[in-house]
Design a protein around this motif. Structure first.
Motif, PDB file in Angstrom:
ATOM      1  N   GLU A 169      -0.933  -9.366  -1.097  1.00 21.81           N
ATOM      2  CA  GLU A 169       0.101  -8.675  -1.865  1.00 21.81           C
ATOM      3  C   GLU A 169      -0.013  -7.147  -1.834  1.00 21.81           C
ATOM      4  N   GLY A 170      -1.223  -6.624  -1.948  1.00 23.97           N
ATOM      5  CA  GLY A 170      -1.339  -5.152  -2.074  1.00 23.97           C
ATOM      6  C   GLY A 170      -1.965  -4.458  -0.874  1.00 23.97           C
ATOM      7  N   GLY A 171      -1.834  -5.005   0.339  1.00 23.39           N
ATOM      8  CA  GLY A 171      -2.469  -4.386   1.506  1.00 23.39           C
ATOM      9  C   GLY A 171      -1.934  -2.977   1.745  1.00 23.39           C
ATOM     10  N   HIS A 172      -2.827  -2.024   1.964  1.00 21.42           N
ATOM     11  CA  HIS A 172      -2.380  -0.629   2.113  1.00 21.42           C
ATOM     12  C   HIS A 172      -3.407   0.197   2.879  1.00 21.42           C
ATOM     13  N   CYS A 173      -2.971   1.391   3.261  1.00 27.08           N
ATOM     14  CA  CYS A 173      -3.869   2.370   3.891  1.00 27.08           C
ATOM     15  C   CYS A 173      -4.155   3.469   2.867  1.00 27.08           C
TER      16      CYS A 173
END
Ligand code: 13P
Ligand code: SF4
Length: 304
Positions: A169-173
Motif C-alpha cells: 500500500e505505501g511503497g515509496h522512494c
C-alpha cells in the motif's frame, strides 16, 4: 579533462576489456568515465546488447545491476559497492506479492524494475518509469497489481482505463518524497519562465503541479529538445549534473539540493577502480529465479 584516478580507470577498463554502465544519479566524476549513462530502461536495453566485453562494471543500485546480470548470465557483472541497495525494492517482500496475487487471481502483475529479483520472478511483466503506461496498456487484463511505488501506480492510473491496485500500500522512494507542493509554488513564483520537470516517483500533487512528469532519460531528451532555457528539476540532484554538462547554454536548477539518494552515492571513483582491478563485487542471481525474472524483463523490452 580527466583527473589521475579517472585516467587510471580508463586504462584499466581497456586492459580488462570492460564496459562501465552508469545511472543518471551517479556523481559527476563517475558519469564522466561511463561508456553508457542512462535511466533504468536505457540501462536494461544496453545490458541486453552487451556483446564483446569480458567484464561489466555497473554503477547503480542493486536492482539495476541484478537486471543486467539476469540479462547476461554468461558475463561477469560487478558492482563497486555491494551495499548499494534501493530501499523501495525492499518494500515489496515476495511473500506480500504472493498474498496479493491470491487475493486478485485475475489481475496481471506489473512490477517496477525497482524490485528484488525474487519479486521479479513472480511478475508477468516489468516496467520502468519511462514505459509504465505503455506496458500496462499492452496487457489484455483490466485489473493490474502494480508495485512497489504507489506514486508511479497513481501516475499510471491517471493514464489508463484499467484498475490499478498498488502493492504494497505505501511503497515509496524516500528521495522523491522530499518534494512538496509548497516548494513548487515558491519555485514557480521565483522562476516564472522556467519549466518544472518532475519524476513520477514524486507525490501526485507535485506531479500535477509540474509542467512535465518524466523518467530521468525523458528529462535528458526533453531539455535537449526544448526551446526553453531554464528548467527546475524535481528528482535526484545528480540528474542536474548531467543536464548541466550536456546543455551548457541552459540554466538547470535542482528543485531541492538535498534530494540525494545516499544509496546511489555509495559508489566512488576509488571503488570503481577497485571493481575493475579485482573484478569485484560479482552480482549473482539464483539461476531459477533469474530464468523466471528474465521472461518478465524480456517481455518489457519487447513492448518498449
Ligand atoms: P529512472 O528509470 O527514471 O532513471 O528512475 C530510476 C530511479 O531509481 C528513480 O528513483
Ligand atoms: Fe531507489 Fe529512490 Fe534511490 Fe531511485 S532515488 S534508487 S527509487 S531510493
Amino acid at each position: 579533462m580527466f583527473n589521475d584516478l579517472q585516467k587510471e580507470i580508463i586504462r584499466l577498463k581497456e586492459e580488462k576489456n570492460a564496459t562501465i554502465l552508469v545511472h543518471n544519479y551517479q556523481i559527476g566524476e563517475i558519469q564522466e568515465i561511463a561508456d553508457f549513462i542512462g535511466d533504468s530502461l536505457e540501462l536494461c536495453i544496453k545490458a541486453s546488447q552487451i556483446k564483446d566485453s569480458d567484464l561489466v562494471v555497473f554503477c547503480g543500485v542493486d536492482f539495476m545491476a541484478e537486471t543486467a546480470a539476469i540479462l547476461n548470465p554468461d558475463k561477469k557483472i560487478v558492482i563497486p559497492d555491494k551495499s548499494s541497495e534501493c530501499p523501495m525494492a525492499n518494500m515489496l517482500p515476495v511473500e506480500e506479492l504472493r498474498n496479493a496475487k491470491k487475493r486478485y487471481p485475475d489481475a496481471a502483475v506489473v512490477l517496477y524494475v525497482n524490485t528484488l529479483a525474487e519479486a521479479k520472478a513472480e511478475a508477468d511483466i516489468l516496467c520502468t518509469s519511462a514505459n509504465a503506461v505503455k506496458v500496462v496498456q499492452s496487457l489484455t487484463e483490466d485489473q493490474i497489481l502494480f508495485g512497489p511505488d504507489m506514486n508511479l501506480a497513481a501516475y499510471v492510473q491517471q493514464h489508463v482505463d484499467k484498475e490499478i491496485i498498488p502493492v504494497p500500500e505505501g511503497g515509496h522512494c524516500y528521495v522523491h518524497k522530499m518534494f512538496n507542493l509548497g516548494d513548487m509554488y515558491f519555485l514557480r513564483e521565483k522562476y516564472p519562465d522556467a519549466e518544472i520537470l518532475v519524476h513520477p516517483e514524486c507525490d501526485p500533487e507535485v506531479q500535477e503541479f509540474a509542467d512535465h512528469v518524466l523518467s530521468t532519460g525523458g528529462m535528458v531528451r526533453h531539455v535537449a529538445a526544448s526551446p526553453k532555457d531554464t528548467f527546475i528539476v524535481g528528482t535526484e540532484v545528480d540528474m542536474v549534473t548531467r543536464l548541466r554538462r550536456e546543455n551548457p547554454g541552459k540554466t538547470i536548477l535542482p528543485a531541492l539540493s538535498d534530494a540525494i539518494c545516499e544509496n546511489m552515492k555509495l559508489h566512488t571513483l576509488e571503488k570503481v577502480k577497485n571493481s575493475l582491478l579485482n573484478e569485484e563485487f560479482v552480482v549473482a542471481v539464483d539461476e531459477e529465479i533469474a530464468d523466471k525474472a528474465r521472461n518478465a524483463i524480456e517481455r518489457m523490452l519487447e513492448v518498449s
